[in-house]
Design a protein around this motif. Structure first.
Motif, PDB file in Angstrom:
ATOM      1  N   ILE A 130      -0.139 -40.752 -28.963  1.00 56.65           N
ATOM      2  CA  ILE A 130      -1.196 -40.897 -27.963  1.00 56.65           C
ATOM      3  C   ILE A 130      -2.467 -40.290 -28.523  1.00 56.65           C
ATOM      4  N   GLY A 131      -3.452 -41.152 -28.813  1.00 51.65           N
ATOM      5  CA  GLY A 131      -4.719 -40.696 -29.388  1.00 51.65           C
ATOM      6  C   GLY A 131      -5.537 -39.932 -28.360  1.00 51.65           C
ATOM      7  N   ILE A 132      -6.594 -39.289 -28.854  1.00 51.28           N
ATOM      8  CA  ILE A 132      -7.503 -38.553 -27.956  1.00 51.28           C
ATOM      9  C   ILE A 132      -8.187 -39.568 -27.036  1.00 51.28           C
ATOM     10  N   ASP A 133      -8.277 -39.265 -25.745  1.00 46.25           N
ATOM     11  CA  ASP A 133      -8.809 -40.245 -24.794  1.00 46.25           C
ATOM     12  C   ASP A 133      -9.297 -39.537 -23.533  1.00 46.25           C
ATOM     13  N   THR A 134      -9.888 -40.328 -22.630  1.00 42.07           N
ATOM     14  CA  THR A 134     -10.208 -39.816 -21.290  1.00 42.07           C
ATOM     15  C   THR A 134      -8.888 -39.635 -20.547  1.00 42.07           C
ATOM     16  N   LEU A 135      -8.919 -38.927 -19.433  1.00 40.75           N
ATOM     17  CA  LEU A 135      -7.672 -38.707 -18.695  1.00 40.75           C
ATOM     18  C   LEU A 135      -7.101 -40.021 -18.176  1.00 40.75           C
ATOM     19  N   ALA A 136      -7.973 -40.967 -17.795  1.00 40.76           N
ATOM     20  CA  ALA A 136      -7.490 -42.274 -17.326  1.00 40.76           C
ATOM     21  C   ALA A 136      -6.808 -43.019 -18.479  1.00 40.76           C
ATOM     22  N   ILE A 138      -5.441 -41.662 -21.126  1.00 37.32           N
ATOM     23  CA  ILE A 138      -4.196 -40.944 -21.436  1.00 37.32           C
ATOM     24  C   ILE A 138      -3.082 -41.424 -20.497  1.00 37.32           C
ATOM     25  N   GLU A 139      -3.422 -41.545 -19.236  1.00 39.86           N
ATOM     26  CA  GLU A 139      -2.416 -41.953 -18.250  1.00 39.86           C
ATOM     27  C   GLU A 139      -1.880 -43.352 -18.579  1.00 39.86           C
ATOM     28  N   GLN A 140      -2.789 -44.266 -18.928  1.00 42.87           N
ATOM     29  CA  GLN A 140      -2.371 -45.628 -19.280  1.00 42.87           C
ATOM     30  C   GLN A 140      -1.429 -45.617 -20.494  1.00 42.87           C
ATOM     31  N   LYS A 141      -1.771 -44.806 -21.500  1.00 49.58           N
ATOM     32  CA  LYS A 141      -0.947 -44.761 -22.715  1.00 49.58           C
ATOM     33  C   LYS A 141       0.421 -44.128 -22.446  1.00 49.58           C
ATOM     34  N   VAL A 142       0.451 -43.112 -21.603  1.00 49.02           N
ATOM     35  CA  VAL A 142       1.748 -42.500 -21.261  1.00 49.02           C
ATOM     36  C   VAL A 142       2.630 -43.543 -20.576  1.00 49.02           C
ATOM     37  N   PHE A 148       9.658 -44.757 -24.996  1.00 47.11           N
ATOM     38  CA  PHE A 148       9.758 -43.766 -26.070  1.00 47.11           C
ATOM     39  C   PHE A 148       9.982 -42.379 -25.468  1.00 47.11           C
ATOM     40  N   PRO A 149      11.087 -41.726 -25.813  1.00 42.70           N
ATOM     41  CA  PRO A 149      11.390 -40.426 -25.203  1.00 42.70           C
ATOM     42  C   PRO A 149      10.612 -39.252 -25.799  1.00 42.70           C
ATOM     43  N   ILE A 150       9.891 -39.487 -26.914  1.00 45.32           N
ATOM     44  CA  ILE A 150       9.114 -38.402 -27.541  1.00 45.32           C
ATOM     45  C   ILE A 150       7.661 -38.861 -27.698  1.00 45.32           C
ATOM     46  N   LEU A 151       6.722 -38.046 -27.265  1.00 47.05           N
ATOM     47  CA  LEU A 151       5.306 -38.372 -27.425  1.00 47.05           C
ATOM     48  C   LEU A 151       4.670 -37.440 -28.452  1.00 47.05           C
ATOM     49  N   LYS A 152       3.825 -38.019 -29.321  1.00 51.06           N
ATOM     50  CA  LYS A 152       3.034 -37.190 -30.239  1.00 51.06           C
ATOM     51  C   LYS A 152       1.589 -37.272 -29.772  1.00 51.06           C
ATOM     52  N   ILE A 153       1.047 -36.143 -29.411  1.00 50.66           N
ATOM     53  CA  ILE A 153      -0.293 -36.112 -28.815  1.00 50.66           C
ATOM     54  C   ILE A 153      -1.300 -35.644 -29.848  1.00 50.66           C
ATOM     55  N   LYS A 154      -2.371 -36.419 -29.991  1.00 46.00           N
ATOM     56  CA  LYS A 154      -3.453 -36.025 -30.892  1.00 46.00           C
ATOM     57  C   LYS A 154      -4.369 -35.063 -30.150  1.00 46.00           C
ATOM     58  N   LEU A 155      -4.577 -33.882 -30.730  1.00 46.92           N
ATOM     59  CA  LEU A 155      -5.508 -32.916 -30.153  1.00 46.92           C
ATOM     60  C   LEU A 155      -6.541 -32.541 -31.210  1.00 46.92           C
ATOM     61  N   GLY A 156      -7.272 -31.460 -30.945  1.00 44.10           N
ATOM     62  CA  GLY A 156      -8.314 -31.056 -31.887  1.00 44.10           C
ATOM     63  C   GLY A 156      -9.686 -31.472 -31.388  1.00 44.10           C
ATOM     64  N   GLY A 157      -9.751 -31.901 -30.123  1.00 41.61           N
ATOM     65  CA  GLY A 157     -11.035 -32.239 -29.506  1.00 41.61           C
ATOM     66  C   GLY A 157     -11.404 -31.169 -28.501  1.00 41.61           C
ATOM     67  N   PRO A 158     -12.475 -31.415 -27.713  1.00 38.80           N
ATOM     68  CA  PRO A 158     -12.946 -30.382 -26.784  1.00 38.80           C
ATOM     69  C   PRO A 158     -12.059 -30.194 -25.549  1.00 38.80           C
ATOM     70  N   ASN A 159     -11.240 -31.213 -25.190  1.00 40.73           N
ATOM     71  CA  ASN A 159     -10.486 -31.115 -23.924  1.00 40.73           C
ATOM     72  C   ASN A 159      -8.964 -31.081 -24.126  1.00 40.73           C
ATOM     73  N   ASP A 160      -8.516 -30.327 -25.133  1.00 42.07           N
ATOM     74  CA  ASP A 160      -7.088 -30.246 -25.457  1.00 42.07           C
ATOM     75  C   ASP A 160      -6.230 -29.846 -24.253  1.00 42.07           C
ATOM     76  N   GLU A 161      -6.625 -28.762 -23.563  1.00 40.57           N
ATOM     77  CA  GLU A 161      -5.802 -28.251 -22.458  1.00 40.57           C
ATOM     78  C   GLU A 161      -5.692 -29.274 -21.347  1.00 40.57           C
ATOM     79  N   GLU A 162      -6.834 -29.914 -21.055  1.00 43.23           N
ATOM     80  CA  GLU A 162      -6.892 -30.911 -19.981  1.00 43.23           C
ATOM     81  C   GLU A 162      -5.916 -32.065 -20.271  1.00 43.23           C
ATOM     82  N   ILE A 163      -5.899 -32.514 -21.542  1.00 43.50           N
ATOM     83  CA  ILE A 163      -5.025 -33.626 -21.936  1.00 43.50           C
ATOM     84  C   ILE A 163      -3.559 -33.234 -21.759  1.00 43.50           C
ATOM     85  N   VAL A 164      -3.200 -32.059 -22.257  1.00 40.37           N
ATOM     86  CA  VAL A 164      -1.794 -31.642 -22.192  1.00 40.37           C
ATOM     87  C   VAL A 164      -1.357 -31.432 -20.736  1.00 40.37           C
ATOM     88  N   LYS A 165      -2.231 -30.823 -19.942  1.00 42.06           N
ATOM     89  CA  LYS A 165      -1.889 -30.609 -18.525  1.00 42.06           C
ATOM     90  C   LYS A 165      -1.636 -31.941 -17.833  1.00 42.06           C
TER      91      LYS A 165
END
Ligand code: MG
Length: 338
Positions: A130-136, A138-142, A148-165
């Protein structure tokens, strides 16, 4: 022995963003090695991170003369020659290595995993990226990653915590994180990883810039989850110095130059007690299916580059609830889709 190659553009289903930038289209170069009526398929997905473009791949392949060789079975001899043509150009070299392996498998009527005597039941579950994205977004990609039972999340941007939450609100799946060198100081990386641990993240890939081995070594002492090298490890010559810096390495055919070198890396990492991930660039089913042949030897698979594209010209590796299925198709196991 005859080498052909042609460029194509892989279209992405969604704009793909990591800490270094965004892409909608990925130019790759497809190769074919024909001999005795059998065609072996290969692919190069060049990355500017490793100083390659589709133009540089085409230029390299234009310098390669395979007509001097009588038999693709002479893999070592041919790959030594390919290595001698020019330094670097690892994805271009991988495209030849993959095509040669595919040819040999077809000639013997064996899938590579069977030729190597691997246990197909040990093929792991692959993550979905799941690439870095807006929350909307991110939701679509999830939602798209439902199978797929395992997700790999791309972070390293300004809103890391928001994405993971947000992802944690949507799913309880296993999460892996890839920062792509995006955290600039070891203290920032440490705070982020300790926070990610509390959110059930399984491992973190390349938290700091590739050259910051001192910072990464310090970081590893502060956290509990495994830290995996990606940009810090290109080929087998890099592994020794990473033994006490990272817990594992991410091997990619496009970085290391192909299946032969990937196998060397797997055994080197195993000897040093390091974990092994196999990853990919955005690439078609050709390169993904080639990497999948080695997957019974690895701990973590991240082989989803083909799933992120909308015009994959080949059919190859299948997954069942994320688990890589190795079947009896010879070579790397691909056929043209159209
Ligand atoms: Mg990575």
């Amino acid at each position: 022995m005859n080498l052909r190659f042609y460029p194509i553009d892989l279209q992405l289903k969604h704009t793909f963003t990591i800490s270094r930038g965004s892409r909608d289209v990925v130019p790759v170069v497809m190769t074919e090695i024909e001999h005795e009526g059998i065609i072996g398929y290969g692919e190069a997905s060049p990355s500017t991170r490793y100083n390659e473009t589709s133009e540089s791949v085409m230029a390299f392949l234009g310098k390669v003369d395979l007509a001097q060789f009588e038999d693709p079975m002479n893999l070592d001899k041919i790959l030594r020659y390919i290595e001698s043509v020019e330094l670097g150009n690892s994805s271009a070299k991988a495209s030849i290595d993959i095509a040669l392996h595919d040819w040999i498998g077809k000639k013997m009527n064996l899938p590579l995993w069977k030729w190597w005597g691997l246990d197909k039941e040990k093929a792991p579950v692959t993550s979905f990226t799941i690439g870095i994205d807006t929350l909307a977004g991110i939701e679509q990609k999830v939602n798209e990653a439902a199978y797929f039972p395992i997700l790999k999340i791309k972070l390293g941007g300004p809103n890391d915590e928001e994405i993971v939450k947000r992802i944690r609100e949507l799913t309880g799946k296993i999460l892996r994180v890839d920062a792509n060198e995006g955290w600039k100081t070891k203290e920032e990386a440490c705070d982020k990883i300790l926070w990610l641990e509390r959110h059930g993240v399984e491992c973190v890939e390349q938290p700091l810039p590739a050259s910051d081995l001192e910072g990464t070594s310090w970081l590893r002492e502060q956290v509990s989850i495994p830290i995996i090298a990606d940009e810090s490890v290109v080929n087998s010559s890099d592994i020794n110095k990473l033994q006490y810096v990272f817990d594992g390495i991410n091997i990619k055919l496009m970085k290391c130059g192909g299946l032969r070198e990937a196998m060397r890396m797997i055994f080197a990492a195993k000897i040093l007690g390091m974990k092994i991930m196999m990853g990919c660039m955005i690439e078609s089913s050709v390169a993904i299916s080639a990497a999948a042949q080695l997957s019974p030897l690895i701990d973590y698979a991240d082989l989803d580059g083909n799933v992120l594209t909308s015009n994959d010209p080949f059919l190859g590796m299948r997954v069942n609830d994320g688990k890589i299925i190795l079947d009896d198709h010879p070579g790397i196991g691909v056929v043209k889709a159209f």
